[in-house]
Scaffold this active site. Structure first.
Site, PDB file in Angstrom:
ATOM      1  N   LYS A 161       0.867  -1.180   0.000  1.00 57.83           N
ATOM      2  CA  LYS A 161       0.000   0.000   0.000  1.00 57.83           C
ATOM      3  C   LYS A 161       0.908   1.235   0.000  1.00 57.83           C
ATOM      4  CE  LYS A 161      -2.636   3.428   1.630  1.00 57.83           C
ATOM      5  NZ  LYS A 161      -2.095   4.793   1.667  1.00 57.83           N
ATOM      6  N   GLU A 167       8.810   2.700  11.288  1.00 56.54           N
ATOM      7  CA  GLU A 167       9.823   3.774  11.304  1.00 56.54           C
ATOM      8  C   GLU A 167       9.062   5.075  11.175  1.00 56.54           C
ATOM      9  OE1 GLU A 167      11.496   6.707  10.000  1.00 56.54           O
ATOM     10  OE2 GLU A 167      12.649   5.702   8.420  1.00 56.54           O
ATOM     11  N   CYS A 212      13.221  11.866   6.371  1.00 55.18           N
ATOM     12  CA  CYS A 212      12.999  11.525   7.780  1.00 55.18           C
ATOM     13  C   CYS A 212      14.258  11.722   8.617  1.00 55.18           C
ATOM     14  CB  CYS A 212      12.492  10.092   7.906  1.00 55.18           C
ATOM     15  SG  CYS A 212      13.601   8.844   7.234  1.00 55.18           S
ATOM     16  N   GLU A 259       8.490  17.174  14.181  1.00 50.15           N
ATOM     17  CA  GLU A 259       9.159  16.944  12.903  1.00 50.15           C
ATOM     18  C   GLU A 259       8.549  17.863  11.847  1.00 50.15           C
ATOM     19  OE1 GLU A 259      10.543  13.111  10.265  1.00 50.15           O
ATOM     20  OE2 GLU A 259       8.483  13.139  11.013  1.00 50.15           O
TER      21      GLU A 259
END
Length: 498
Positions: free
Chosen positions: A172, A247, A281, A382
């Site tokens: 996906k 993650e 990331c 973030e």
């Protein structure tokens, strides 16, 4: 051409269609099918049948290795087409996309090499009549859910080890950037992956991702993406006690000591955070610099940041492309606005560019903020964009404390020519990857993953393969005898006589 691949057939979805947009000018790159819950059900059923009754689970490790190698060869053949599609889909520069395809190829080659060298181990029991083995078996049906920033690369980190271990899967990809994921599945089909082993369904998380993570017949979920979604997946997977590896990003410190050359420091402070417009990331979004070099370094970064060439990712002269979507640009603008409202100082950037070639796309310039505090949202969360914040320290201990003062723990770096100091700081940082005098490189043979809220489990390396394996202990007594454990055993001996 249909965009879903279920049980060896390309098919349309029950969820309608969606346009994939080019971040450079908002034009339609391609219209793709969208899956609905029924499509997810069919894909999981195909993967379940292929694992339980199909030939894939019992293929030899050497056969799986050969298949992975064929996929790597097809990636080399189609490198330019794949890279161009990745740029159209994500907005990143063609240079970056080519590197991504090379990295994907290296991942498939690595697991092709590892697949037939992972035979388990013999356990020494100290008993002559016992053969004790630990064997590695596939987990089963894996749901592989990937992010929009590195759609092909992140998918390869999951597909290659999952295939090497003998699993089946339902992929996906992010609904924002699905195109190269579809291309990779086509290469898997061309390489000879049996029907049902690799399936792909496109669509949004609530209609596709959620049914996958909750499904009884899915044995494992591997997810890369945001913290909130990862937490939701962990909660949803708890009901069926399936294996979960996530993650979830990072808030990564890039620590610069004053003994680093100024030119080197400025260059790598920018490289750490502004590649792919900061949509990484592991981006070094937090520059933590020794106080005595703060002013000179900030001035040099600001000067260079204003010279970065924004443009179409397909233009070889562009150094950074646009952000992935209008919604994501709005999120970046909100981060900057909140930082300024809380007292941060804007040094450069902070507003949409004015160039005529950049008006249709979702561009946002490299932005530098100083005067930040630890309680600011721009420091705690973030940002995932071209925002560099600068903090200062005076001592080594303070640098480590700042580097660890985050709920995340994905990556970080330390810069100094003093190797003893560098290794002390690297050892003290609670992050899954720490670079010394470098930023961003990785190799397929080294594990990747985070500590704390950056996630659990590891991708890449031998551990990345182990994530997709069950480790079964087989104990073989080659000379069995009655145990005589219970008292009734003595009566049996008396009744039987001498």
């Amino acid at each position: 051409m249909p965009s879903l691949y279920i049980d060896g057939k390309w098919t349309a979805g029950s969820g309608g269609t969606a346009d994939v947009l080019n971040p450079f000018d908002a034009s339609v790159v391609q219209t793709v099918d969208q899956a609905g819950p029924d499509d997810v059900e069919r894909a999981v059923a195909a993967a379940r049948a292929a694992f339980d009754t199909g030939p894939w689970r019992t293929t030899s490790a050497s056969e799986r290795s050969a298949l992975l190698r064929r996929i790597s060869e097809l990636l080399v053949r189609d490198k330019e087409e794949i890279a161009r599609t990745e740029t159209l889909d994500t907005g990143k520069t063609l240079k970056e996309s080519r590197i991504d395809v090379d990295d994907v190829t290296a991942v498939f080659r690595y697991y092709a090499d590892l697949a037939d060298k992972d035979a388990g181990r013999i356990v020494d029991t100290g008993m002559d009549n016992v053969l004790s083995r630990v064997v590695h078996e596939p987990v089963g049906v894996c749901a592989l859910i990937t992010p929009w920033n590195y759609p092909l690369l992140q998918l390869s980190w999951k597909v290659a080890p999952a295939l090497a271990a003998g699993n089946t899967m339902v992929i996906k990809p992010s609904e924002v950037t699905p195109l190269t994921s579809v291309m990779l599945v086509r290469l898997c089909e061309e390489a000879g992956v049996p029907p049902g082993v690799v399936n792909i369904v496109l669509g949004e998380g609530r209609s596709v991702g959620a049914p996958l993570t909750e499904h009884d017949d899915v044995d494992m979920v591997s997810f890369t993406g945001g913290l909130a979604t990862g937490q939701a997946i962990i909660r949803a997977s708890a009901a069926t006690v399936k294996r979960v590896a996530v993650e979830l990003g990072g808030k990564n410190p890039n620590i610069m000591f004053a003994d680093v050359d100024l030119d080197l420091a400025a260059d790598w402070a920018m490289t750490a955070v502004f590649l792919h417009s900061g949509q990484v990331c592991s981006a070094g979004a937090r520059l933590i610099v020794e106080e005595s070099m703060h002013d000179d370094l900030v001035a040099e970064i600001a000067r260079r940041a204003q010279l970065i060439r924004m443009g179409n990712g397909l233009d070889e002269t562009s150094e950074v492309g646009p952000l992935v979507s209008a919604a994501h640009r709005a999120k970046i603008e909100d981060f900057v606005a909140s930082a300024l409202a809380e007292g941060a100082t804007l040094v450069t950037g902070g507003a949409r560019p004015e160039g005529p070639d950049l008006q249709k796309g979702w561009f946002y310039p490299p932005t530098l903020l100083t005067g930040v505090r630890r309680d600011m949202r721009v420091i705690r969360e973030e940002t995932f964009g071209p925002i560099l914040t600068v903090e200062t320290f005076r001592t080594e201990e303070e640098a480590v404390a700042l580097g660890n003062d985050t709920e995340y723990g994905l990556a970080g770096a330390v810069w100094t020519p003093d190797m003893a100091k560098a290794h002390r700081v690297a050892g003290a940082l609670r992050h899954g990857t720490v670079w010394i005098n470098d930023y961003h490189p990785y190799v397929p043979a080294a594990e990747w993953g985070g500590m704390k809220r950056s996630g659990n489990g590891r991708e890449l390396g031998p551990t990345g393969l182990a994530e997709y394996q069950e480790h079964k202990h087989i104990w073989h007594n080659t000379d069995p005898a009655p145990s005589r454990w219970f008292s009734g055993d003595a009566r049996v001996r008396e009744e039987d006589g001498p």
